[in-house]
Design a protein around this motif. Structure first.
Motif, PDB file in Angstrom:
ATOM      1  N   LEU A 103      11.647  11.007   0.616  1.00  0.00           N
ATOM      2  CA  LEU A 103      11.675  11.868  -0.690  1.00  0.00           C
ATOM      3  C   LEU A 103      12.367  12.877  -0.786  1.00  0.00           C
ATOM      4  O   LEU A 103      12.075  13.336  -0.311  1.00  0.00           O
ATOM      5  CB  LEU A 103       9.746  12.420  -0.301  1.00  0.00           C
ATOM      6  N   PRO A 104      13.607  12.937  -1.466  1.00  0.00           N
ATOM      7  CA  PRO A 104      13.895  13.621  -2.264  1.00  0.00           C
ATOM      8  C   PRO A 104      13.210  15.073  -3.008  1.00  0.00           C
ATOM      9  O   PRO A 104      12.415  14.817  -3.516  1.00  0.00           O
ATOM     10  CB  PRO A 104      15.050  13.320  -3.518  1.00  0.00           C
ATOM     11  N   ASN A 105      13.953  15.943  -2.489  1.00  0.00           N
ATOM     12  CA  ASN A 105      13.328  17.341  -3.214  1.00  0.00           C
ATOM     13  C   ASN A 105      11.783  17.711  -2.723  1.00  0.00           C
ATOM     14  O   ASN A 105      10.401  17.849  -3.969  1.00  0.00           O
ATOM     15  CB  ASN A 105      13.576  17.549  -5.063  1.00  0.00           C
ATOM     16  N   THR A 106      11.752  17.339  -1.729  1.00  0.00           N
ATOM     17  CA  THR A 106      10.620  17.449  -0.953  1.00  0.00           C
ATOM     18  C   THR A 106      10.455  18.374  -0.227  1.00  0.00           C
ATOM     19  O   THR A 106      11.004  17.942   1.106  1.00  0.00           O
ATOM     20  CB  THR A 106       9.979  16.198  -0.765  1.00  0.00           C
ATOM     21  N   PRO A 159      12.223   9.142  -8.058  1.00  0.00           N
ATOM     22  CA  PRO A 159      12.942   9.814  -6.500  1.00  0.00           C
ATOM     23  C   PRO A 159      12.760   8.417  -5.419  1.00  0.00           C
ATOM     24  O   PRO A 159      13.911   8.558  -4.512  1.00  0.00           O
ATOM     25  CB  PRO A 159      13.686  10.862  -6.859  1.00  0.00           C
ATOM     26  N   ASP A 160      11.989   8.269  -4.811  1.00  0.00           N
ATOM     27  CA  ASP A 160      11.183   8.480  -4.170  1.00  0.00           C
ATOM     28  C   ASP A 160      11.315   6.914  -3.801  1.00  0.00           C
ATOM     29  O   ASP A 160      11.206   6.009  -4.548  1.00  0.00           O
ATOM     30  CB  ASP A 160       9.825   8.756  -4.212  1.00  0.00           C
ATOM     31  N   LEU A 161      11.719   6.524  -2.199  1.00  0.00           N
ATOM     32  CA  LEU A 161      11.986   5.571  -2.419  1.00  0.00           C
ATOM     33  C   LEU A 161      11.799   5.265  -0.728  1.00  0.00           C
ATOM     34  O   LEU A 161      10.940   5.825   0.583  1.00  0.00           O
ATOM     35  CB  LEU A 161      13.152   4.689  -2.419  1.00  0.00           C
ATOM     36  N   GLU A 201       0.219  11.411   4.749  1.00  0.00           N
ATOM     37  CA  GLU A 201      -1.596  11.289   5.069  1.00  0.00           C
ATOM     38  C   GLU A 201      -1.510  10.450   3.774  1.00  0.00           C
ATOM     39  O   GLU A 201      -2.713   9.525   4.146  1.00  0.00           O
ATOM     40  CB  GLU A 201      -1.462  12.344   5.256  1.00  0.00           C
ATOM     41  N   LYS A 202      -1.397  10.420   2.841  1.00  0.00           N
ATOM     42  CA  LYS A 202      -1.819   9.414   1.948  1.00  0.00           C
ATOM     43  C   LYS A 202      -2.046   8.084   1.833  1.00  0.00           C
ATOM     44  O   LYS A 202      -2.657   7.326   1.877  1.00  0.00           O
ATOM     45  CB  LYS A 202      -1.309   9.703   0.429  1.00  0.00           C
ATOM     46  N   ILE A 203      -0.568   7.972   2.889  1.00  0.00           N
ATOM     47  CA  ILE A 203      -0.659   6.268   3.492  1.00  0.00           C
ATOM     48  C   ILE A 203      -0.600   5.651   4.500  1.00  0.00           C
ATOM     49  O   ILE A 203      -1.593   4.442   4.634  1.00  0.00           O
ATOM     50  CB  ILE A 203       1.298   6.004   3.012  1.00  0.00           C
ATOM     51  N   ARG A 204      -0.889   6.874   5.776  1.00  0.00           N
ATOM     52  CA  ARG A 204      -1.831   6.627   6.246  1.00  0.00           C
ATOM     53  C   ARG A 204      -2.723   6.613   6.031  1.00  0.00           C
ATOM     54  O   ARG A 204      -3.683   4.906   6.621  1.00  0.00           O
ATOM     55  CB  ARG A 204      -1.907   7.786   7.247  1.00  0.00           C
ATOM     56  N   HIS A 205      -4.054   7.409   5.684  1.00  0.00           N
ATOM     57  CA  HIS A 205      -4.998   7.235   4.689  1.00  0.00           C
ATOM     58  C   HIS A 205      -5.418   5.159   4.070  1.00  0.00           C
ATOM     59  O   HIS A 205      -6.534   5.147   4.548  1.00  0.00           O
ATOM     60  CB  HIS A 205      -5.547   7.782   4.399  1.00  0.00           C
ATOM     61  N   ALA A 206      -4.878   5.123   3.424  1.00  0.00           N
ATOM     62  CA  ALA A 206      -4.816   3.962   2.736  1.00  0.00           C
ATOM     63  C   ALA A 206      -4.901   2.731   3.535  1.00  0.00           C
ATOM     64  O   ALA A 206      -5.236   2.001   3.067  1.00  0.00           O
ATOM     65  CB  ALA A 206      -3.380   3.857   1.485  1.00  0.00           C
ATOM     66  N   ILE A 207      -4.023   3.137   4.527  1.00  0.00           N
ATOM     67  CA  ILE A 207      -3.648   1.626   5.661  1.00  0.00           C
ATOM     68  C   ILE A 207      -4.649   1.726   6.746  1.00  0.00           C
ATOM     69  O   ILE A 207      -5.330   0.545   6.862  1.00  0.00           O
ATOM     70  CB  ILE A 207      -2.482   2.059   6.236  1.00  0.00           C
ATOM     71  N   GLU A 208      -4.739   2.281   7.007  1.00  0.00           N
ATOM     72  CA  GLU A 208      -6.618   2.897   7.246  1.00  0.00           C
ATOM     73  C   GLU A 208      -8.066   2.005   6.929  1.00  0.00           C
ATOM     74  O   GLU A 208      -8.621   1.599   7.827  1.00  0.00           O
ATOM     75  CB  GLU A 208      -6.325   4.045   8.170  1.00  0.00           C
ATOM     76  N   VAL A 223       0.715  -1.466   0.140  1.00  0.00           N
ATOM     77  CA  VAL A 223       0.155  -0.225  -0.152  1.00  0.00           C
ATOM     78  C   VAL A 223       0.834   0.866  -0.019  1.00  0.00           C
ATOM     79  O   VAL A 223       1.004   2.338  -0.700  1.00  0.00           O
ATOM     80  CB  VAL A 223      -1.155   0.213   0.875  1.00  0.00           C
ATOM     81  N   ALA A 224       2.160   1.774   0.854  1.00  0.00           N
ATOM     82  CA  ALA A 224       3.076   2.825   1.004  1.00  0.00           C
ATOM     83  C   ALA A 224       3.933   2.549  -0.392  1.00  0.00           C
ATOM     84  O   ALA A 224       3.963   3.961  -0.957  1.00  0.00           O
ATOM     85  CB  ALA A 224       3.805   2.339   2.441  1.00  0.00           C
ATOM     86  N   LEU A 225       3.978   1.393  -1.035  1.00  0.00           N
ATOM     87  CA  LEU A 225       4.629   1.613  -2.607  1.00  0.00           C
ATOM     88  C   LEU A 225       3.978   2.481  -3.173  1.00  0.00           C
ATOM     89  O   LEU A 225       4.659   3.191  -4.488  1.00  0.00           O
ATOM     90  CB  LEU A 225       5.620   0.172  -2.430  1.00  0.00           C
ATOM     91  N   ASN A 226       2.725   1.776  -3.190  1.00  0.00           N
ATOM     92  CA  ASN A 226       1.635   1.880  -4.551  1.00  0.00           C
ATOM     93  C   ASN A 226       1.423   3.455  -3.760  1.00  0.00           C
ATOM     94  O   ASN A 226       1.151   4.587  -4.959  1.00  0.00           O
ATOM     95  CB  ASN A 226      -0.480   1.323  -3.882  1.00  0.00           C
ATOM     96  N   LYS A 227       1.744   3.804  -2.678  1.00  0.00           N
ATOM     97  CA  LYS A 227       1.307   5.526  -3.263  1.00  0.00           C
ATOM     98  C   LYS A 227       2.818   6.452  -2.813  1.00  0.00           C
ATOM     99  O   LYS A 227       2.589   8.035  -3.349  1.00  0.00           O
ATOM    100  CB  LYS A 227       1.027   5.988  -1.282  1.00  0.00           C
ATOM    101  N   LEU A 228       3.455   6.262  -3.387  1.00  0.00           N
ATOM    102  CA  LEU A 228       4.740   6.802  -4.148  1.00  0.00           C
ATOM    103  C   LEU A 228       4.689   7.108  -6.137  1.00  0.00           C
ATOM    104  O   LEU A 228       5.154   5.922  -5.997  1.00  0.00           O
ATOM    105  CB  LEU A 228       5.625   6.104  -4.019  1.00  0.00           C
ATOM    106  N   ARG A 229       4.895   8.189  -6.282  1.00  0.00           N
ATOM    107  CA  ARG A 229       5.328   8.049  -7.404  1.00  0.00           C
ATOM    108  C   ARG A 229       6.369   9.087  -8.306  1.00  0.00           C
ATOM    109  O   ARG A 229       5.854   8.319  -9.364  1.00  0.00           O
ATOM    110  CB  ARG A 229       3.488  10.022  -7.717  1.00  0.00           C
TER     111      ARG A 229
END
Length: 618
Positions: free
Chosen positions: A541-544, A526-528, A554-561, A517-523
C-alpha cells in the motif's frame, strides 16, 4: 473479310507459291531454248560481238564404252547428237560425255580471246585441239587435277586459243563428273571476260559481305545475350558461306589448290552440314523441345540424325549416292522449315510469320537449284546463283525474325514486369497488413507471456518475484518523496489442516477465493496483492500510514471471515491472520527490514489467537 479468313487464304497461296514459281521458271527456261543447226562457228567478227555462246553449236556423245580421242574422232556422225536446245546442263550421269565443235577464222578474231567453260566442279575436263585431223594441243583440267595445271589462273576454266595462230580448229572435249554434268561453253574477248569477271566479283563481294555483316552482327548479339539460338544461326551462316565459297571454285583456287581429292568430299560435307545447322536453328528458334508438338520434335530429330549420317558418309560413301540423298533431304528439310514456321504462326508466335516467309523464299530457290542440277532447267543468272540469292534473302528475313522475336520477348518481359510490380504491390500491401496483424498478435502474446511470468498460476494475482521488483521500486520512491509505505502480510489460518481434511483441490479453491476477496478490497491503482508463498499473501500500500494500513487489513479480514465454502454439502469457513508494518524510509535499501517487520507482526497475530490484525511502525 475477317482476319481469320484472310490468314487462311494467305496460307493456301503461300503453300502453292513454290509450285507456281517453279512451273513459271521451267516454262521461261524452255522458251529461250530455241533450236539451232550445228555449223562451224566463225570467229572473224568476235571483236565486234565480244562473246559467242557455243552450247547451241556443240555436238555431244555419251561415252558408255570408255572411248579415247582416236575412237571419238573416227565415230560416225549419226553417233553424235545435236544440242538443238542449247543445253549446258545434262543432269547427273555416271558416264563421261564427249563434245565436239569447230571454230573457223580463229586467227582473224581481231582480239585476244578465251574459250571458257564456266563451271568449276567438273571432275575431269580434257580438251583436245585438232587441226586437219592432227592433235595440236591438249589440256588436262578438272578439280581432280592440281590447280597449277590450268593455263589461266582463275576459278573456272579458261583456254587462250588465240595463241595457237591457226585459221581453223576442231575441239574435242571429254567431261566426267560425279555431280551435275554441266558444260556452259563460250568464247569471249579478254576485255569482255574481265568485264564479266569484275561484275561477278562485285556480286560475290556483295553476297559474302552481306553474309559477313549478318554473321558479325549476330555474333555481337550472341556475346551480349548468350542465347543458344544465335549460336545455331551463326553456325548456319558460317556453313552456308563455306558451301557457297566452295561452289564458286574459290576454295580450290585459294585454300587447297593441290588437294585434288578434297573438293568433292568438302562439297558433300558442307552440303550435309548446312541443312544440319539449319534444322538445329529451327529447332531452337521455335522452341520445339519445350513448346512444340511431339510430331514436330520427331521431324526435327529425324532430320538431324539423317544429316549427321550423311555428313559421316561423305568421307567414304559414293559421291553420287550421298549427293542425291543430301539434295532430297535438303528439299524436305527446307519444306519442313516452311511448315514449322506456319505451325508456329498458327500457335501465335508473331516472329514465325517472317520465319515462315524466309523458308518459303529459300524453298523456291532451292527447287530452282535442284532443277538446274538435274538438268530439268538450263543455267541462267537466277538458276546459277539460286542458292546464293535464296540463302541471302532467307538469312536476312531470319535476322528480321530475330528482331520480331526480341520485340515479342521484350513485350512479354514488360508485361511480366508490370504483372510482377502489381503482384509485388499487392503483396507489399498484404504484407504490411500481415506484419501489422502479426505485430499486434506478437505484442499481445508478449503481453500475455509477460503477464504469465509475473502472476501466480493458481490465483491469478502477482507472484513473489514481481512483488519483490515493485516493492523495491515503491520503497525507493517513498524514500525520495518521504511518504509512508505500508506492507500487509496475510496468512490463512489452519490451512494445512484444511488440505489434510478436505484435500489439496479444496485447498486450491480456498486460495483462489481469498485472493479474489482480498483483491476486491483494494481500491487504489497503486495498491497490489501478491501471493508470497504457500498460503501467504502480501499487500503493498504506497502512500499509506499505519492507520490506513490497519483499515485495509481489517476490511480484508472481515471479508475472509464472512466466506463460507461448500465441500460436498459441508459448510467450511475461513479466517486469516495479518501483520501490518509502516515506515517513512530514511535510506534507499531498507525494504528488507520493512518486510521483516510485517512478518513479525503476522507472527504476533498468530500467537494472539489468529483471525486478527497486528500493526507495527518502524
Amino acid at each position: 473479310m475477317s482476319k481469320l479468313h484472310f490468314e487462311s487464304v494467305f496460307l493456301r497461296v503461300t503453300c502453292w507459291f513454290p509450285c507456281i514459281s517453279v512451273l513459271f521458271f521451267i516454262l521461261l527456261s524452255q522458251g529461250v531454248n530455241a533450236s539451232q543447226s550445228i555449223h562451224t562457228v566463225d570467229l572473224s567478227n568476235l571483236k565486234a560481238q565480244q562473246r559467242i555462246v557455243l552450247n547451241g553449236q556443240v555436238q555431244y556423245l555419251v561415252d558408255e564404252q570408255g572411248l579415247n580421242l582416236e575412237s571419238v574422232m573416227q565415230a560416225n556422225d549419226d553417233q553424235w547428237q545435236a544440242n538443238t536446245e542449247r543445253r549446258s546442263n545434262f543432269g547427273i550421269s555416271a558416264n563421261p560425255y564427249w563434245f565436239r565443235l569447230a571454230l573457223g577464222n580463229v586467227d582473224q578474231a581481231g582480239s585476244p580471246f578465251f574459250l571458257r567453260v564456266d563451271y568449276p566442279h567438273t571432275d575431269k575436263l580434257d580438251v583436245y585441239i585438232v587441226n586437219d585431223g592432227v592433235l595440236i594441243h591438249s589440256y588436262q583440267l578438272g578439280d581432280t587435277v592440281p590447280y597449277a595445271y590450268r593455263p589461266v589462273d582463275n576459278r573456272i576454266y579458261l583456254l587462250p586459243l588465240d595463241e595457237l595462230a591457226l585459221a581453223n580448229i576442231e575441239l574435242y572435249i571429254r567431261a566426267e563428273s560425279q555431280g551435275p554434268m554441266e558444260l556452259p561453253i563460250d568464247v569471249l574477248t579478254h576485255a569482255e571476260f574481265y568485264h564479266q569477271d569484275k561484275l561477278e566479283l562485285i556480286w560475290y563481294g556483295a553476297y559474302f559481305g552481306t553474309m559477313l555483316v549478318m554473321f558479325f552482327y549476330n555474333l555481337f548479339i550472341y556475346i551480349l545475350v548468350r542465347d543458344v539460338t544465335y549460336f545455331y544461326y551463326l553456325f548456319y551462316v558460317a556453313s552456308t558461306m563455306a558451301l557457297q565459297f566452295t561452289l564458286t571454285g574459290a576454295s580450290f583456287q585459294y585454300v587447297y589448290p593441290e588437294s585434288t581429292n578434297l573438293n568433292n568430299t568438302l562439297v558433300l560435307m558442307l552440303t550435309a552440314l548446312m541443312p544440319f545447322s539449319a534444322v538445329s536453328f529451327v529447332r531452337s528458334f521455335l522452341k520445339l523441345e519445350s513448346t512444340g508438338m511431339r510430331r514436330d520434335r520427331i521431324i526435327t530429330r529425324s532430320f538431324l540424325g539423317a544429316f549427321a549420317i550423311l555428313f559421316v558418309s561423305s568421307l567414304f560413301a559414293p559421291y553420287m549416292i550421298v549427293l542425291k540423298a543430301t539434295h532430297a533431304l535438303s528439299f524436305l528439310a527446307v519444306s519442313a522449315g516452311f511448315y514449322l514456321g506456319l505451325s508456329g504462326w498458327r500457335r501465335g508466335v508473331k516472329a514465325a510469320r517472317t520465319f515462315a516467309m524466309a523458308w518459303l523464299v529459300y524453298l523456291v530457290f532451292v527447287v530452282v537449284f535442284l532443277l538446274n542440277t538435274k538438268g530439268i532447267v538450263q543455267p541462267s543468272v537466277i538458276s546459277e546463283h539460286a542458292l546464293e540469292i535464296g540463302s541471302a534473302l532467307e538469312l536476312i528475313l531470319l535476322s528480321l525474325s530475330f528482331g520480331h522475336r526480341i520485340n515479342e520477348e521484350k513485350e512479354m518481359r514488360i508485361q511480366a514486369q508490370e504483372q510482377a510490380l502489381h503482384a509485388q504491390s499487392s503483396l507489399n500491401k498484404n504484407l504490411d497488413l500481415l506484419v501489422q496483424q502479426r505485430t499486434e498478435e506478437l505484442e499481445e502474446a508478449n503481453r500475455q507471456l509477460k503477464d504469465l511470468s509475473i502472476r501466480d498460476g493458481l490465483t491469478g494475482v502477482f507472484n513473489r518475484r514481481h512483488f519483490d521488483e515493485l516493492f523495491q521500486i515503491e520503497y525507493q520512491r517513498s524514500f525520495r518523496e518521504k511518504n509512508w509505505l505500508c506492507v500487509v502480510m496475510l496468512d490463512i489460518d489452519h490451512f494445512k489442516g484444511l488440505n489434510d481434511t478436505y484435500g489439496h483441490q479444496f485447498g486450491d479453491v480456498c486460495l483462489k477465493t481469498i485472493a479474489d476477496v482480498a483483491l476486491n478490497k483494494l481500491r487504489r491503482p497503486p495498491d497490489l496483492l501478491a501471493r508470497y508463498g504457500g498460503e501467504e499473501f502480501v499487500v503493498l500500500l504506497p502512500n499509506t500510514d499505519l492507520e490506513g494500513g490497519r483499515t485495509v487489513a481489517e476490511k480484508i479480514r472481515h471479508a475472509i471471515e464472512s466466506i463460507t465454502l461448500d465441500n460436498d454439502g459441508q459448510a467450511v469457513t475461513l479466517t486469516a491472520s495479518m501483520g501490518v508494518a509502516c515506515v517513512i524510509p530514511n535510506d534507499r535499501d531498507g525494504f528488507a527490514g520493512l518486510l521483516k517487520l510485517a512478518d513479525q507482526s503476522l507472527y504476533q497475530a498468530k500467537e494472539s489467537g489468529r483471525n486478527c490484525v497486528v500493526c507495527s511502525v518502524s
